[in-house]
Write a protein that holds these residues in place. Structure first.
Motif, PDB file in Angstrom:
ATOM      1  N   UNK A  34       0.959  -1.260  -0.083  1.00 19.59           N
ATOM      2  CA  UNK A  34       0.064   0.072  -0.080  1.00 19.59           C
ATOM      3  C   UNK A  34       0.835   1.272  -0.008  1.00 19.59           C
ATOM      4  N   UNK A  35       2.127   1.155   0.233  1.00 22.05           N
ATOM      5  CA  UNK A  35       3.123   2.391   0.262  1.00 22.05           C
ATOM      6  C   UNK A  35       4.430   1.807   0.274  1.00 22.05           C
ATOM      7  N   UNK A  36       5.262   2.721  -0.686  1.00 25.24           N
ATOM      8  CA  UNK A  36       6.792   2.281  -0.631  1.00 25.24           C
ATOM      9  C   UNK A  36       7.147   1.857  -2.118  1.00 25.24           C
ATOM     10  N   UNK A  37       8.546   1.600  -2.133  1.00 24.75           N
ATOM     11  CA  UNK A  37       9.024   0.878  -3.369  1.00 24.75           C
ATOM     12  C   UNK A  37       9.904  -0.153  -2.867  1.00 24.75           C
ATOM     13  N   UNK A  38      10.069  -1.076  -3.516  1.00 29.40           N
ATOM     14  CA  UNK A  38      11.272  -1.987  -3.285  1.00 29.40           C
ATOM     15  C   UNK A  38      11.177  -3.258  -4.308  1.00 29.40           C
ATOM     16  N   UNK A  39      11.677  -4.556  -3.900  1.00 32.51           N
ATOM     17  CA  UNK A  39      11.647  -5.519  -4.858  1.00 32.51           C
ATOM     18  C   UNK A  39      11.779  -7.077  -3.905  1.00 32.51           C
ATOM     19  N   UNK A  40      11.296  -7.839  -4.604  1.00 32.34           N
ATOM     20  CA  UNK A  40      11.446  -9.182  -4.205  1.00 32.34           C
ATOM     21  C   UNK A  40      12.082 -10.050  -5.234  1.00 32.34           C
ATOM     22  N   UNK A  41      13.007 -10.704  -4.722  1.00 35.51           N
ATOM     23  CA  UNK A  41      13.998 -11.684  -5.549  1.00 35.51           C
ATOM     24  C   UNK A  41      13.977 -13.217  -5.110  1.00 35.51           C
ATOM     25  N   UNK A  42      13.190 -14.071  -5.954  1.00 42.68           N
ATOM     26  CA  UNK A  42      13.228 -15.245  -5.768  1.00 42.68           C
ATOM     27  C   UNK A  42      14.544 -15.766  -5.808  1.00 42.68           C
ATOM     28  N   UNK A  43      14.688 -16.827  -4.639  1.00 42.36           N
ATOM     29  CA  UNK A  43      15.978 -17.775  -4.418  1.00 42.36           C
ATOM     30  C   UNK A  43      15.583 -19.055  -4.934  1.00 42.36           C
ATOM     31  N   UNK A  44      16.221 -19.767  -5.813  1.00 45.31           N
ATOM     32  CA  UNK A  44      15.983 -21.055  -6.312  1.00 45.31           C
ATOM     33  C   UNK A  44      17.114 -22.009  -5.952  1.00 45.31           C
ATOM     34  N   UNK A  45      16.720 -23.277  -6.009  1.00 45.25           N
ATOM     35  CA  UNK A  45      17.952 -24.341  -5.797  1.00 45.25           C
ATOM     36  C   UNK A  45      18.155 -24.604  -4.109  1.00 45.25           C
ATOM     37  N   UNK A  46      19.227 -25.106  -3.953  1.00 44.67           N
ATOM     38  CA  UNK A  46      19.276 -25.862  -2.568  1.00 44.67           C
ATOM     39  C   UNK A  46      19.297 -24.584  -1.510  1.00 44.67           C
ATOM     40  N   UNK A  47      19.219 -24.968  -0.254  1.00 46.07           N
ATOM     41  CA  UNK A  47      19.376 -23.924   0.755  1.00 46.07           C
ATOM     42  C   UNK A  47      20.681 -23.540   0.889  1.00 46.07           C
TER      43      UNK A  47
ATOM     44  N   UNK B 274      14.522 -12.891  -1.050  1.00 42.74           N
ATOM     45  CA  UNK B 274      15.061 -11.585  -0.405  1.00 42.74           C
ATOM     46  C   UNK B 274      14.069 -10.553  -0.887  1.00 42.74           C
ATOM     47  N   UNK B 275      13.896  -9.765   0.221  1.00 49.10           N
ATOM     48  CA  UNK B 275      12.864  -8.787   0.112  1.00 49.10           C
ATOM     49  C   UNK B 275      13.517  -7.390   0.399  1.00 49.10           C
ATOM     50  N   UNK B 276      13.599  -6.459  -0.538  1.00 48.21           N
ATOM     51  CA  UNK B 276      14.609  -5.198  -0.314  1.00 48.21           C
ATOM     52  C   UNK B 276      13.428  -4.147  -0.342  1.00 48.21           C
ATOM     53  N   UNK B 277      13.813  -3.221   0.519  1.00 49.04           N
ATOM     54  CA  UNK B 277      12.940  -1.863   0.514  1.00 49.04           C
ATOM     55  C   UNK B 277      13.977  -0.641   0.136  1.00 49.04           C
ATOM     56  N   UNK B 278      13.529  -0.068  -0.892  1.00 47.30           N
ATOM     57  CA  UNK B 278      14.149   1.185  -1.407  1.00 47.30           C
ATOM     58  C   UNK B 278      13.944   2.188  -0.393  1.00 47.30           C
ATOM     59  N   UNK B 279      12.465   2.402  -0.267  1.00 43.79           N
ATOM     60  CA  UNK B 279      11.901   3.179   0.644  1.00 43.79           C
ATOM     61  C   UNK B 279      11.022   2.619   1.741  1.00 43.79           C
ATOM     62  N   UNK B 280      10.625   3.042   2.902  1.00 38.83           N
ATOM     63  CA  UNK B 280       9.646   2.245   3.705  1.00 38.83           C
ATOM     64  C   UNK B 280       8.480   1.756   2.885  1.00 38.83           C
ATOM     65  N   UNK B 281       8.309   0.299   3.098  1.00 37.43           N
ATOM     66  CA  UNK B 281       7.266  -0.693   2.406  1.00 37.43           C
ATOM     67  C   UNK B 281       6.304  -0.787   3.414  1.00 37.43           C
ATOM     68  N   UNK B 282       4.990  -0.389   3.131  1.00 39.46           N
ATOM     69  CA  UNK B 282       3.691  -0.643   3.965  1.00 39.46           C
ATOM     70  C   UNK B 282       3.039  -1.734   3.425  1.00 39.46           C
ATOM     71  N   UNK B 283       3.264  -3.074   3.814  1.00 39.83           N
ATOM     72  CA  UNK B 283       2.449  -4.258   3.378  1.00 39.83           C
ATOM     73  C   UNK B 283       1.407  -4.664   4.326  1.00 39.83           C
ATOM     74  N   UNK B 284       0.330  -5.229   3.699  1.00 35.07           N
ATOM     75  CA  UNK B 284      -0.745  -5.943   4.254  1.00 35.07           C
ATOM     76  C   UNK B 284      -0.466  -7.435   3.979  1.00 35.07           C
ATOM     77  N   UNK B 285      -0.348  -7.978   5.157  1.00 35.47           N
ATOM     78  CA  UNK B 285      -0.238  -9.510   4.898  1.00 35.47           C
ATOM     79  C   UNK B 285      -0.926 -10.401   5.510  1.00 35.47           C
TER      80      UNK B 285
END
Length: 135
Positions: free
Chosen positions: A62-75, A101-112
């Protein structure tokens, strides 16, 4: 009927804070709804490793900017996938217990929303997961 205001949650033990985020648990397992509902703030300039191997989660920005980066393969040797931009109006669902990985460029406001619902006091373990529901 359950009615709460954000301010009462923010001033209670249902406000959980970590280095990278703050989570305000609006509904928890004890409410008996079958899911938990949270407003989560991801602090700007942070990167958080997350792997909800015991939970499914849907997230709506609902607010902010960032990115989510999927991680594949083994732990032990994950392979990063292509980053996906997050901005207001973006929804993502971790329907396969997706490690990321969840990265926030600005504060992210998320409803989960979590299934199974969280107790309300959980924080991420070293592997990025919340503990399994003991029930």
């Amino acid at each position: 009927m359950i009615i709460r205001h954000f301010d009462e949650i923010a001033a209670s033990s249902q406000a959980i804070h970590a280095d990278n985020w703050s989570s305000f648990r609006l509904l928890t397992r004890q409410d008996g709804m079958g899911f938990s509902l949270h407003e989560t703030w991801i602090h700007p300039g942070t990167e958080t490793h997350i792997w909800y191997k015991h939970h499914l989660e849907a997230v709506y920005c609902i607010e902010g900017e960032g990115e989510i980066q999927p991680l594949h393969g083994s732990e032990d040797a994950p392979t990063p996938g292509e980053p996906i931009s997050i901005q207001p109006g973006t929804m993502y669902a971790l329907d396969k217990h997706d490690r990321h990985l969840l990265r926030a460029t600005t504060r992210l406001r998320l409803i989960c929303v979590f299934d199974p619902p969280l107790r309300g006091d959980e924080t991420h373990g070293p592997d990025g997961a919340y503990p399994a529901d003991p029930e």
